[in-house]
Write an enzyme that holds these catalytic residues in place. Structure first.
Site, PDB file in Angstrom:
ATOM      1  N   CYS A  65       0.808  -1.232   0.000  1.00  0.00           N
ATOM      2  CA  CYS A  65       0.000   0.000   0.000  1.00  0.00           C
ATOM      3  C   CYS A  65       0.839   1.279   0.000  1.00  0.00           C
ATOM      4  O   CYS A  65       0.328   2.355  -0.297  1.00  0.00           O
ATOM      5  CB  CYS A  65      -0.953   0.005   1.193  1.00  0.00           C
ATOM      6  SG  CYS A  65      -2.090  -1.381   1.161  1.00  0.00           S
ATOM      7  N   HIS A 115      -3.312   7.214   2.148  1.00  0.00           N
ATOM      8  CA  HIS A 115      -3.706   5.887   1.674  1.00  0.00           C
ATOM      9  C   HIS A 115      -5.072   5.576   2.273  1.00  0.00           C
ATOM     10  O   HIS A 115      -5.294   5.770   3.466  1.00  0.00           O
ATOM     11  CB  HIS A 115      -2.667   4.851   2.113  1.00  0.00           C
ATOM     12  CG  HIS A 115      -3.117   3.445   1.915  1.00  0.00           C
ATOM     13  ND1 HIS A 115      -3.656   3.010   0.726  1.00  0.00           N
ATOM     14  CD2 HIS A 115      -3.145   2.376   2.753  1.00  0.00           C
ATOM     15  CE1 HIS A 115      -3.992   1.738   0.845  1.00  0.00           C
ATOM     16  NE2 HIS A 115      -3.693   1.326   2.068  1.00  0.00           N
ATOM     17  N   ASN A 134     -10.065   0.068  -0.107  1.00  0.00           N
ATOM     18  CA  ASN A 134      -8.598   0.092  -0.109  1.00  0.00           C
ATOM     19  C   ASN A 134      -8.098  -0.496  -1.424  1.00  0.00           C
ATOM     20  O   ASN A 134      -8.206  -1.703  -1.648  1.00  0.00           O
ATOM     21  CB  ASN A 134      -8.093  -0.725   1.088  1.00  0.00           C
ATOM     22  CG  ASN A 134      -6.572  -0.754   1.200  1.00  0.00           C
ATOM     23  OD1 ASN A 134      -5.865  -0.368   0.270  1.00  0.00           O
ATOM     24  ND2 ASN A 134      -6.067  -1.216   2.328  1.00  0.00           N
TER      25      ASN A 134
HETATM   26  N1  ACO Z   1     -18.399  -8.288   9.275  1.00  0.00           N
HETATM   27  C1  ACO Z   1     -18.901  -8.512  10.507  1.00  0.00           C
HETATM   28  N2  ACO Z   1     -18.110  -8.827  11.559  1.00  0.00           N
HETATM   29  C2  ACO Z   1     -16.782  -8.917  11.341  1.00  0.00           C
HETATM   30  C3  ACO Z   1     -16.210  -8.681  10.076  1.00  0.00           C
HETATM   31  C4  ACO Z   1     -17.092  -8.374   9.025  1.00  0.00           C
HETATM   32  N3  ACO Z   1     -16.652  -8.124   7.772  1.00  0.00           N
HETATM   33  N4  ACO Z   1     -14.880  -8.835  10.176  1.00  0.00           N
HETATM   34  C5  ACO Z   1     -14.612  -9.132  11.454  1.00  0.00           C
HETATM   35  N5  ACO Z   1     -15.763  -9.194  12.169  1.00  0.00           N
HETATM   36  C6  ACO Z   1     -15.919  -9.466  13.587  1.00  0.00           C
HETATM   37  C7  ACO Z   1     -14.759 -10.240  14.174  1.00  0.00           C
HETATM   38  O1  ACO Z   1     -14.905 -11.620  13.952  1.00  0.00           O
HETATM   39  C8  ACO Z   1     -14.867  -9.874  15.627  1.00  0.00           C
HETATM   40  O2  ACO Z   1     -15.867 -10.648  16.227  1.00  0.00           O
HETATM   41  P1  ACO Z   1     -15.721 -11.211  17.728  1.00  0.00           P
HETATM   42  O3  ACO Z   1     -15.636  -9.978  18.593  1.00  0.00           O
HETATM   43  O4  ACO Z   1     -16.962 -11.993  17.915  1.00  0.00           O
HETATM   44  O5  ACO Z   1     -14.462 -12.018  17.730  1.00  0.00           O
HETATM   45  C9  ACO Z   1     -15.347  -8.429  15.608  1.00  0.00           C
HETATM   46  O6  ACO Z   1     -15.911  -8.231  14.302  1.00  0.00           O
HETATM   47  C10 ACO Z   1     -14.227  -7.405  15.865  1.00  0.00           C
HETATM   48  O7  ACO Z   1     -13.082  -7.716  15.054  1.00  0.00           O
HETATM   49  P2  ACO Z   1     -11.785  -6.807  15.046  1.00  0.00           P
HETATM   50  O8  ACO Z   1     -10.819  -7.387  14.046  1.00  0.00           O
HETATM   51  O9  ACO Z   1     -11.295  -6.581  16.434  1.00  0.00           O
HETATM   52  O10 ACO Z   1     -12.420  -5.444  14.503  1.00  0.00           O
HETATM   53  P3  ACO Z   1     -11.746  -4.033  14.330  1.00  0.00           P
HETATM   54  O11 ACO Z   1     -12.546  -3.026  14.997  1.00  0.00           O
HETATM   55  O12 ACO Z   1     -10.280  -4.056  14.591  1.00  0.00           O
HETATM   56  O13 ACO Z   1     -11.945  -3.760  12.763  1.00  0.00           O
HETATM   57  C11 ACO Z   1     -10.621  -3.787  10.737  1.00  0.00           C
HETATM   58  C12 ACO Z   1     -11.345  -4.610  11.811  1.00  0.00           C
HETATM   59  C13 ACO Z   1     -11.642  -2.964   9.992  1.00  0.00           C
HETATM   60  C14 ACO Z   1      -9.947  -4.760   9.786  1.00  0.00           C
HETATM   61  C15 ACO Z   1      -9.588  -2.837  11.369  1.00  0.00           C
HETATM   62  O14 ACO Z   1      -8.813  -3.528  12.307  1.00  0.00           O
HETATM   63  C16 ACO Z   1      -8.671  -2.210  10.349  1.00  0.00           C
HETATM   64  O15 ACO Z   1      -9.085  -1.467   9.503  1.00  0.00           O
HETATM   65  N6  ACO Z   1      -7.364  -2.442  10.442  1.00  0.00           N
HETATM   66  C17 ACO Z   1      -6.373  -1.862   9.591  1.00  0.00           C
HETATM   67  C18 ACO Z   1      -6.423  -2.374   8.207  1.00  0.00           C
HETATM   68  C19 ACO Z   1      -5.362  -1.666   7.423  1.00  0.00           C
HETATM   69  O16 ACO Z   1      -5.127  -0.511   7.611  1.00  0.00           O
HETATM   70  N7  ACO Z   1      -4.640  -2.312   6.553  1.00  0.00           N
HETATM   71  C20 ACO Z   1      -3.479  -1.582   6.056  1.00  0.00           C
HETATM   72  C21 ACO Z   1      -3.179  -1.573   4.781  1.00  0.00           C
HETATM   73  S1  ACO Z   1      -3.650  -2.958   3.836  1.00  0.00           S
HETATM   74  C22 ACO Z   1      -2.310  -3.372   2.897  1.00  0.00           C
HETATM   75  O17 ACO Z   1      -1.254  -2.918   3.085  1.00  0.00           O
HETATM   76  C23 ACO Z   1      -2.458  -4.455   1.871  1.00  0.00           C
END
Ligand code: ACO
Length: 320
Positions: free
Chosen positions: A112, A247, A277
């Protein structure tokens, strides 16, 4: 001598996949995706439409914007994690697609952060006289490396491409061009965000794997530090910058960085709702959106920033 941005363009595949449609394939909802990420939809490349096709369309739009001909270009750098083939580079396929048979073309891989890494490389090659007019392209078909059964990753990404024409200029050096770039990486956390396949390890393409909440933590901290260092290196204050083009990973990361650096929300360009993304394509796609809708104007001080797999991260500052 400075590297000035002569033109910008982008391309998005026609097909739009909404959160609603996605929630019929995996257990998710529009509400969850919007609340956690800000994403409302993503574009997905058609069957038979490749990363090079997206890159060529974006490059043509950037050349048109610059008022330049493809034959003026003597360097093509493509930032991508989803190349057409393992080799040759997608850059050479784009070069051929544009009818260019001179100069040099190569890909860079910084996930990214690819567009920021690419700008760093292009800026250096222009300033040292290796090339005069470059196409810097970020192009991705991330839909091809998603595990469409993994709701924790497949909701986050989309396909697209963005391109800039950058030229070496002495005349405009006082008033425009790249002032500083700042790139960093640290392989210590590579398994927090990676693809579980590759030619050497598995002889497969693999799928994106991510420990999202961990990535989130590093992203806000490292991006903020990179932006501050990039501004300081150019001898300007963050307060002097007119526009921030991040990004587009997640609206909460954008908000977290803005809060940390006390940026006004309206200075931060966000397209995450519409593009999701698109990895290396997201920064030029967002910049093109803000140029075309009249927000970013010639003479404005603009900072790009990104964070991605590796980890890699960085920022770039220029007067547009
Ligand atoms: N729909 C519904 N529920 C979901 C989904 C979904 N799509 N995905 C995960 N959940 C659930 C999980 O299973 C979890 O359930 P549980 O509490 O019963 O275990 C709950 O939601 C919370 O999951 P978390 O992973 O803790 O959620 P978080 O608030 O951290 O959000 C996210 C997840 C959106 C992925 C976030 O962490 C994020 O954006 N992280 C950064 C991503 C990023 O910036 N990537 C960088 C660049 S990518 C690259 O370089 C290729």
């Amino acid at each position: 001598m400075r590297s000035v941005i002569k033109g910008i363009g982008s391309y998005l595949p026609e097909h739009v996949l909404t959160n609603e449609e996605l929630s019929k394939k995996v257990e998710t909802s529009d509400a969850w995706i919007r609340e956690r990420t800000g994403i409302g939809q993503r574009h997905v490349a058609a069957e038979g439409e490749f990363t090079s096709d997206l890159g060529i369309a974006a490059a043509k739009a950037a050349l048109l914007d610059a008022g330049m001909d493809a034959q003026d270009i003597d360097l093509i750098v493509v930032a991508t994690t989803t190349p057409d083939y393992t080799f040759p580079s997608t850059a050479t396929i784009i070069q051929e697609g544009l009818g260019i048979h001179h100069g040099a073309a190569f890909d860079i891989q910084a996930v990214c952060s690819g567009f920021i890494y690419g700008m760093t490389v292009v800026d250096s090659l222009l300033k040292t006289g290796t090339a005069k007019n470059a196409l810097l392209i970020g192009a991705e078909t991330f839909s091809r490396i998603l595990d469409w059964e993994d709701r924790t990753t497949c909701v986050l990404f989309g396909d697209g491409a963005g391109a800039m024409v950058m030229s070496a200029s002495e005349d405009e050096a006082e008033t425009a061009g790249v002032m500083n770039t700042f790139v960093r990486s640290d392989g210590a956390h590579c398994k927090l965000l990676y693809v579980d396949g590759g030619p050497s390890r598995t002889q497969t393409v693999g799928h994106v794997r991510m420990v999202g909440n961990q990535v989130f933590k590093y992203a806000v901290k490292d991006i903020s530090a990179a932006m501050t260092a990039c501004a300081e290196g150019a001898g300007v204050s963050i307060d002097d910058v007119n526009w921030f083009v991040p990004h587009q990973a997640n609206q909460r990361i954008l908000n977290g960085v803005a809060k940390r650096l006390k940026l006004r929300p309206e200075q931060v360009i966000s397209t995450v709702e519409f593009h999701a993304n698109t990895s290396a394509a997201s920064v030029p796609l967002a910049m093109d959106t803000a140029v075309k809708d009249g927000r970013i104007k010639r003479g404005d001080l603009v900072m790009l920033e990104a964070f991605g797999g590796g980890f890699t991260w960085g920022a770039a500052l220029f007067r547009y």
